[in-house]
Scaffold this active site. Structure first.
Site, PDB file in Angstrom:
ATOM      1  N   ARG A  40      65.934  90.901  28.397  1.00  0.00           N
ATOM      2  CA  ARG A  40      66.430  91.239  26.927  1.00  0.00           C
ATOM      3  C   ARG A  40      65.334  92.097  26.401  1.00  0.00           C
ATOM      4  NH1 ARG A  40      67.802  86.012  27.009  1.00  0.00           N
ATOM      5  NH2 ARG A  40      69.840  85.710  26.791  1.00  0.00           N
ATOM      6  N   LYS A  63      64.676  83.864  23.607  1.00  0.00           N
ATOM      7  CA  LYS A  63      65.955  83.483  22.738  1.00  0.00           C
ATOM      8  C   LYS A  63      66.074  82.079  23.162  1.00  0.00           C
ATOM      9  CE  LYS A  63      70.815  84.526  22.397  1.00  0.00           C
ATOM     10  NZ  LYS A  63      71.887  85.577  22.499  1.00  0.00           N
ATOM     11  N   HIS A 134      71.202  96.159  24.978  1.00  0.00           N
ATOM     12  CA  HIS A 134      71.422  95.530  26.002  1.00  0.00           C
ATOM     13  C   HIS A 134      72.016  96.234  27.286  1.00  0.00           C
ATOM     14  CE1 HIS A 134      71.864  91.141  24.734  1.00  0.00           C
ATOM     15  NE2 HIS A 134      71.505  91.687  23.620  1.00  0.00           N
ATOM     16  N   ARG A 137      70.118  95.677  30.509  1.00  0.00           N
ATOM     17  CA  ARG A 137      70.258  94.295  30.969  1.00  0.00           C
ATOM     18  C   ARG A 137      71.437  94.118  31.674  1.00  0.00           C
ATOM     19  NH1 ARG A 137      68.754  88.744  30.029  1.00  0.00           N
ATOM     20  NH2 ARG A 137      70.627  87.271  29.456  1.00  0.00           N
ATOM     21  N   HIS A 161      75.417  81.881  31.642  1.00  0.00           N
ATOM     22  CA  HIS A 161      76.965  81.767  31.251  1.00  0.00           C
ATOM     23  C   HIS A 161      77.288  80.642  31.971  1.00  0.00           C
ATOM     24  CE1 HIS A 161      76.994  86.403  30.423  1.00  0.00           C
ATOM     25  NE2 HIS A 161      76.380  85.772  29.600  1.00  0.00           N
ATOM     26  N   TYR A 170      80.833  90.753  30.283  1.00  0.00           N
ATOM     27  CA  TYR A 170      79.435  91.193  29.958  1.00  0.00           C
ATOM     28  C   TYR A 170      78.960  92.396  30.690  1.00  0.00           C
ATOM     29  CZ  TYR A 170      74.469  90.949  28.311  1.00  0.00           C
ATOM     30  OH  TYR A 170      73.337  91.367  27.974  1.00  0.00           O
TER      31      TYR A 170
END
Length: 198
Positions: A40, A63, A134, A137, A161, A170
């Protein structure tokens, strides 16, 4: 909130790398770290020179506090070594060029908004839309998946995930599949005589 996309075309990725490199080695390396590590932006901006002096980076993600270890892509290693040659181990790898407005501190990592501006400026040059923090990533994940769909389990682990559908959405593969399905639809064949309209 807009849903940002990965950069799908490897030729465009290479073009962005060249575009950034001629303007700023810092920004070029930031982009490369993003597309080669899957980190990230919040983690990328906190990397320090001492963390990248070897072949691997060991760190804790901001995170979720997961420990992460990844190899530094050999394609950027020589340039990275030259870039950090005069840095101290505790220097931020991607420092801001300005003092922070509120704290007046110097040599701090550049802000997330700086990363966003840099990415969007490059995206405009390559006519890309739906680009954000993002994107790097997602580009990392998309390229790994396209290289070999068996990488899906690895991507799920790396992203944290629990469902393959979440990972595919994603990284933009679900969108690709939907677009391809719509494109395969044939135009409706209307075989009516003129008498139907009289």
């Amino acid at each position: 909130m807009n849903f940002v996309q990965p950069i799908r075309d490897p030729v465009v990725i290479e073009g962005i790398k060249v575009y950034l490199k001629v303007r700023s080695l810092r920004n070029y390396l930031f982009f490369c770290f993003g597309i080669y590590s899957g980190l990230r932006v919040s983690d990328l901006r906190l990397l320090k020179a001492g963390m990248v002096r070897g072949t691997h980076v060991n760190m804790k993600e901001q995170k979720n506090k997961h420990r992460k270890r990844f190899i530094i892509h050999p394609g950027i290693k020589d340039e990275l070594d030259r870039y950090i040659a005069d840095m101290h181990d505790d220097d931020f790898l991607f420092p801001s060029r300005q003092a922070k407005k509120k704290t007046r501190l110097r040599d701090q990592p550049f802000d997330r908004s700086t990363a966003y501006k840099m990415l969007n400026q490059a995206a405009r040059k390559f006519d890309l839309r739906e680009i954000g923090c993002h994107t790097m990533r997602k580009t990392w994940g998309y390229q790994l998946y396209m290289q070999d769909p068996r990488n899906l389990a690895l991507l799920m682990e790396m992203y944290g995930h629990s469902d393959p559908a979440i990972t595919l959405r994603y990284i933009g593969v679900t969108q690709d599949m939907m677009d391809a399905a719509i494109m395969r639809l044939g135009a409706p064949q209307i075989a009516m005589s003129r008498t139907h309209f009289q």
